[in-house]
Design a protein around this motif. Structure first.
Motif, PDB file in Angstrom:
ATOM      1  N   ILE A  87      25.761 -11.093 -17.090  1.00 30.48           N
ATOM      2  CA  ILE A  87      27.470 -10.936 -17.142  1.00 30.48           C
ATOM      3  C   ILE A  87      27.456 -12.704 -17.805  1.00 30.48           C
ATOM      4  O   ILE A  87      27.177 -13.542 -16.932  1.00 30.48           O
ATOM      5  CB  ILE A  87      28.043 -10.745 -15.863  1.00 30.48           C
ATOM      6  CG1 ILE A  87      27.763  -9.365 -15.430  1.00 30.48           C
ATOM      7  CG2 ILE A  87      29.432 -11.255 -15.856  1.00 30.48           C
ATOM      8  CD1 ILE A  87      28.553  -8.368 -16.599  1.00 30.48           C
ATOM      9  N   THR A  88      28.250 -12.909 -18.594  1.00 29.14           N
ATOM     10  CA  THR A  88      28.493 -14.284 -19.001  1.00 29.14           C
ATOM     11  C   THR A  88      29.880 -14.590 -18.936  1.00 29.14           C
ATOM     12  O   THR A  88      30.189 -15.896 -19.235  1.00 29.14           O
ATOM     13  CB  THR A  88      27.841 -14.371 -20.325  1.00 29.14           C
ATOM     14  OG1 THR A  88      28.387 -13.699 -21.528  1.00 29.14           O
ATOM     15  CG2 THR A  88      26.299 -14.178 -20.208  1.00 29.14           C
ATOM     16  N   HIS A  89      30.830 -13.849 -19.072  1.00 29.51           N
ATOM     17  CA  HIS A  89      32.101 -14.118 -19.244  1.00 29.51           C
ATOM     18  C   HIS A  89      33.016 -14.500 -17.872  1.00 29.51           C
ATOM     19  O   HIS A  89      34.025 -14.864 -17.745  1.00 29.51           O
ATOM     20  CB  HIS A  89      33.052 -13.094 -19.765  1.00 29.51           C
ATOM     21  CG  HIS A  89      33.136 -11.640 -18.856  1.00 29.51           C
ATOM     22  ND1 HIS A  89      32.163 -10.555 -18.951  1.00 29.51           N
ATOM     23  CD2 HIS A  89      34.165 -11.583 -17.861  1.00 29.51           C
ATOM     24  CE1 HIS A  89      32.584  -9.807 -18.142  1.00 29.51           C
ATOM     25  NE2 HIS A  89      33.738 -10.070 -17.364  1.00 29.51           N
ATOM     26  N   LYS A  90      32.055 -14.282 -16.761  1.00 32.66           N
ATOM     27  CA  LYS A  90      32.700 -15.097 -15.393  1.00 32.66           C
ATOM     28  C   LYS A  90      31.653 -15.327 -14.493  1.00 32.66           C
ATOM     29  O   LYS A  90      30.306 -14.928 -14.708  1.00 32.66           O
ATOM     30  CB  LYS A  90      33.735 -14.291 -14.586  1.00 32.66           C
ATOM     31  CG  LYS A  90      33.142 -12.634 -14.335  1.00 32.66           C
ATOM     32  CD  LYS A  90      34.177 -12.081 -13.923  1.00 32.66           C
ATOM     33  CE  LYS A  90      34.553 -11.969 -12.746  1.00 32.66           C
ATOM     34  NZ  LYS A  90      35.160 -10.783 -12.114  1.00 32.66           N
ATOM     35  N   LYS A  91      31.594 -16.371 -13.620  1.00 34.31           N
ATOM     36  CA  LYS A  91      30.566 -16.552 -12.707  1.00 34.31           C
ATOM     37  C   LYS A  91      30.810 -15.318 -11.503  1.00 34.31           C
ATOM     38  O   LYS A  91      31.547 -15.203 -10.946  1.00 34.31           O
ATOM     39  CB  LYS A  91      30.897 -17.958 -11.994  1.00 34.31           C
ATOM     40  CG  LYS A  91      30.453 -19.070 -12.753  1.00 34.31           C
ATOM     41  CD  LYS A  91      29.906 -19.991 -12.009  1.00 34.31           C
ATOM     42  CE  LYS A  91      29.137 -21.217 -12.487  1.00 34.31           C
ATOM     43  NZ  LYS A  91      28.675 -21.122 -13.965  1.00 34.31           N
ATOM     44  N   ILE A  92      29.456 -14.810 -11.271  1.00 35.80           N
ATOM     45  CA  ILE A  92      29.132 -13.789 -10.162  1.00 35.80           C
ATOM     46  C   ILE A  92      27.852 -13.943  -9.664  1.00 35.80           C
ATOM     47  O   ILE A  92      27.042 -14.648 -10.271  1.00 35.80           O
ATOM     48  CB  ILE A  92      29.177 -12.449 -10.652  1.00 35.80           C
ATOM     49  CG1 ILE A  92      28.244 -12.036 -11.871  1.00 35.80           C
ATOM     50  CG2 ILE A  92      30.796 -12.244 -11.211  1.00 35.80           C
ATOM     51  CD1 ILE A  92      28.027 -10.313 -11.929  1.00 35.80           C
ATOM     52  N   LYS A  93      27.687 -13.530  -8.324  1.00 38.34           N
ATOM     53  CA  LYS A  93      26.383 -13.505  -7.852  1.00 38.34           C
ATOM     54  C   LYS A  93      25.562 -12.583  -8.469  1.00 38.34           C
ATOM     55  O   LYS A  93      25.992 -11.503  -8.804  1.00 38.34           O
ATOM     56  CB  LYS A  93      26.537 -13.213  -6.398  1.00 38.34           C
ATOM     57  CG  LYS A  93      26.344 -14.215  -5.280  1.00 38.34           C
ATOM     58  CD  LYS A  93      26.647 -13.611  -3.886  1.00 38.34           C
ATOM     59  CE  LYS A  93      25.646 -14.181  -2.858  1.00 38.34           C
ATOM     60  NZ  LYS A  93      26.014 -13.419  -1.687  1.00 38.34           N
ATOM     61  N   ASN A  94      24.269 -12.695  -8.278  1.00 33.46           N
ATOM     62  CA  ASN A  94      23.247 -11.855  -9.288  1.00 33.46           C
ATOM     63  C   ASN A  94      23.854 -11.313 -10.667  1.00 33.46           C
ATOM     64  O   ASN A  94      24.073 -10.157 -10.739  1.00 33.46           O
ATOM     65  CB  ASN A  94      23.206 -10.382  -8.453  1.00 33.46           C
ATOM     66  CG  ASN A  94      22.622 -10.582  -6.960  1.00 33.46           C
ATOM     67  OD1 ASN A  94      21.928 -11.594  -6.945  1.00 33.46           O
ATOM     68  ND2 ASN A  94      22.974  -9.929  -6.123  1.00 33.46           N
ATOM     69  N   PRO A  95      24.170 -12.150 -11.423  1.00 36.44           N
ATOM     70  CA  PRO A  95      24.666 -11.953 -13.034  1.00 36.44           C
ATOM     71  C   PRO A  95      23.688 -11.235 -13.759  1.00 36.44           C
ATOM     72  O   PRO A  95      23.890 -10.866 -14.883  1.00 36.44           O
ATOM     73  CB  PRO A  95      24.992 -13.270 -13.384  1.00 36.44           C
ATOM     74  CG  PRO A  95      24.154 -14.280 -12.813  1.00 36.44           C
ATOM     75  CD  PRO A  95      23.760 -13.564 -11.207  1.00 36.44           C
ATOM     76  N   THR A  96      22.336 -11.091 -13.393  1.00 36.69           N
ATOM     77  CA  THR A  96      21.127 -10.585 -14.300  1.00 36.69           C
ATOM     78  C   THR A  96      20.615  -9.217 -13.696  1.00 36.69           C
ATOM     79  O   THR A  96      20.227  -9.427 -12.568  1.00 36.69           O
ATOM     80  CB  THR A  96      20.324 -11.400 -14.695  1.00 36.69           C
ATOM     81  OG1 THR A  96      20.945 -12.627 -15.449  1.00 36.69           O
ATOM     82  CG2 THR A  96      19.446 -10.690 -15.874  1.00 36.69           C
ATOM     83  N   LYS A  97      20.689  -7.928 -14.507  1.00 41.35           N
ATOM     84  CA  LYS A  97      20.139  -6.735 -13.925  1.00 41.35           C
ATOM     85  C   LYS A  97      19.498  -6.059 -15.029  1.00 41.35           C
ATOM     86  O   LYS A  97      19.878  -6.242 -16.197  1.00 41.35           O
ATOM     87  CB  LYS A  97      21.372  -5.946 -13.206  1.00 41.35           C
ATOM     88  CG  LYS A  97      21.969  -6.577 -12.134  1.00 41.35           C
ATOM     89  CD  LYS A  97      22.667  -5.501 -11.206  1.00 41.35           C
ATOM     90  CE  LYS A  97      22.974  -6.363  -9.962  1.00 41.35           C
ATOM     91  NZ  LYS A  97      23.544  -5.453  -8.732  1.00 41.35           N
ATOM     92  N   PRO A  98      18.420  -5.402 -14.642  1.00 41.27           N
ATOM     93  CA  PRO A  98      17.723  -4.505 -15.687  1.00 41.27           C
ATOM     94  C   PRO A  98      18.590  -3.221 -15.738  1.00 41.27           C
ATOM     95  O   PRO A  98      18.972  -2.254 -15.062  1.00 41.27           O
ATOM     96  CB  PRO A  98      16.331  -4.159 -14.844  1.00 41.27           C
ATOM     97  CG  PRO A  98      16.566  -4.332 -13.529  1.00 41.27           C
ATOM     98  CD  PRO A  98      17.619  -5.167 -13.024  1.00 41.27           C
ATOM     99  N   PHE A  99      18.653  -2.856 -17.011  1.00 40.47           N
ATOM    100  CA  PHE A  99      19.101  -1.184 -17.416  1.00 40.47           C
ATOM    101  C   PHE A  99      18.185  -1.105 -18.520  1.00 40.47           C
ATOM    102  O   PHE A  99      17.911  -1.615 -19.674  1.00 40.47           O
ATOM    103  CB  PHE A  99      20.898  -1.598 -17.747  1.00 40.47           C
ATOM    104  CG  PHE A  99      21.466  -1.720 -16.644  1.00 40.47           C
ATOM    105  CD1 PHE A  99      21.897  -0.756 -15.902  1.00 40.47           C
ATOM    106  CD2 PHE A  99      21.872  -3.096 -16.060  1.00 40.47           C
ATOM    107  CE1 PHE A  99      22.682  -0.801 -14.662  1.00 40.47           C
ATOM    108  CE2 PHE A  99      22.660  -2.981 -15.032  1.00 40.47           C
ATOM    109  CZ  PHE A  99      22.944  -2.016 -14.301  1.00 40.47           C
TER     110      PHE A  99
END
Ligand SMILES: Cc1cc2nc3c(=O)[nH]c(=O)nc-3n(C[C@H](O)[C@H](O)[C@H](O)COP(=O)(O)OP(=O)(O)OC[C@H]3O[C@@H](n4cnc5c(N)ncnc54)[C@H](O)[C@@H]3O)c2cc1C
Length: 233
Positions: free
Chosen positions: A51-63
């Motif tokens: 996720i790049t459009h906002k700041k979040i915790k754990n922004p990267t996940k495998p799918f």
């Protein structure tokens, strides 16, 4: 793809442009992105999406990339319940033209030899197998090896059912809703092909671990079992 190819692939970063999303069932959504010309993957592989459009915790996940390489889009299909993580909330907020990050493709859950193959999906674990059977279909009559897809879903939602039913030839799909029936069908295949067959499992980690142990207890060698364990379910 081995460990080192995966390590290199992780550093291949790109942005994917969002096109649309839609519901597959009560709590499963598909997100569709543009496929750049130079993006390729093997059916069954996954990527690391950010996720790049906002700041979040754990922004990267495998799918898993649920679309086949022959389709001209990238599809991600994921379970989103009533209490979604920040990552999934951000996915639902995507509007046409926004982007997410992607690294990869990665992983070795692909059908790459001529042996009879059994694909065992638990619920959302159908995503890599959708890509695999779609790709085999797109490649035409060349595939002679039998492929059995066992699709276990205790909720009986069976996303992609219409698409899977439309695929024929050497691929057969069986829809199951109990572990006992799943074991019976696995036994039929393993009694017939034993270690001459290829066994692939995808789904929630607990399911993948238990089916993998079941196969090994039935004398199927670890090297003939490929698996993708989905965390978080
Ligand atoms: C190789 C591979 C391929 C995969 N492919 C797929 C795929 O195709 N489809 C797919 O769906 N998954 C796939 N996964 C799993 C995926 O990476 C996630 O782990 C999974 O979707 C759970 O993500 P989540 O954001 O809901 O989970 P987590 O952040 O682990 O959350 C789990 C649960 O905790 C609760 N929770 C977490 N954060 C919050 C919050 N801030 N507020 C309230 N509740 C919260 C939610 O109920 C959530 O459902 C794959 C995993 C691997 C390793």
């Amino acid at each position: 793809m081995g460990f080192f190819q995966d390590m290199i692939a992780v550093f291949k970063k790109r942005e994917l442009v969002f096109i649309e999303s839609y519901k597959e069932s009560k709590d499963v959504y598909t997100f569709v992105f543009e496929k750049e010309k130079d993006l390729t993957w093997k059916a069954g592989q996954h990527g690391l999406f950010s996720i790049t459009h906002k700041k979040i915790k754990n922004p990267t996940k495998p799918f898993t990339i649920a679309s086949a390489p022959s389709e001209n889009v990238v599809r991600l299909t994921m379970k989103i319940n009533d209490n979604p993580s920040d990552f999934k909330k951000a996915m639902v907020e995507l509007k046409q033209g926004m982007t997410i990050g992607m690294s990869g493709p990665l992983g070795s859950l692909n059908v790459n030899d001529e042996r009879p193959t059994i694909l065992i999906a638990g619920g959302i674990g159908i995503t890599p197998f959708r890509s695999i059977v779609k790709q085999i279909e797109a490649e035409g009559d060349g595939n002679k090896k039998p492929i059995h897809l066992l699709y276990m879903d205790s909720e009986k939602s069976y996303i992609f059912k219409d698409e899977l039913d439309a695929i024929n030839g050497s691929i057969s799909t069986m829809y199951l809703d109990s572990r006992d029936k799943l074991h019976q069908e696995i036994d039929k295949f393993s009694n017939l092909y034993q270690n001459n067959g290829q066994y692939m499992i995808a789904g929630p980690k607990s399911m993948v671990d238990s089916i993998s142990s079941y196969l090994q207890n039935n004398s199927i060698s670890k090297k003939n079992i490929k698996k993708d364990a989905f965390y978080g379910y």
